[in-house]
Structure formats: C-alpha cells, structure tokens
Design a protein around this motif. Structure first.
Motif: not given
Length: 56
Positions: A5-8, A12-16, A43-48
C-alpha cells in the motif's frame, strides 16, 4: 500500513506530481515531469503486480 500500500500510494503521488510538473511549458520541466511520471507508474505497477499479496 503494509509495504504494498505504501509503494502504491507513493507511486500514485509521483505519477500525479509528474503530470503536474510536465505541464510547465519549458523543456527542462517537461523532461523532469515525464521521468517522475514514469517512475511513479513503475512503482504503482510493481507494487500491484510483482510484490506478493498481503497475508492475513
């Protein structure tokens, strides 16, 4: 919070932030914003996808 959850959320924040920064109309900021968005998406893809599920 769990590691996934932290990585996701971080991704998300870095993406935005990357999308916002890339709207500045100078070449320098567009490159930085694109790199931030790519890193956030990674990071989002890797974490999910790559990290294991949370165990109960």
């Amino acid at each position: 919070m769990k590691k996934v959850k932290i990585l996701f959320i971080t991704g998300l924040l870095l993406f935005m932030i990357g999308i916002y920064v890339s709207t500045f109309l100078t070449t320098h900021w567009v490159i930085i914003g694109t790199l931030l968005a790519v890193l956030g998406g990674f990071l989002m893809g890797g974490s999910s996808y790559f990290l294991p599920r949370d165990s109960k």
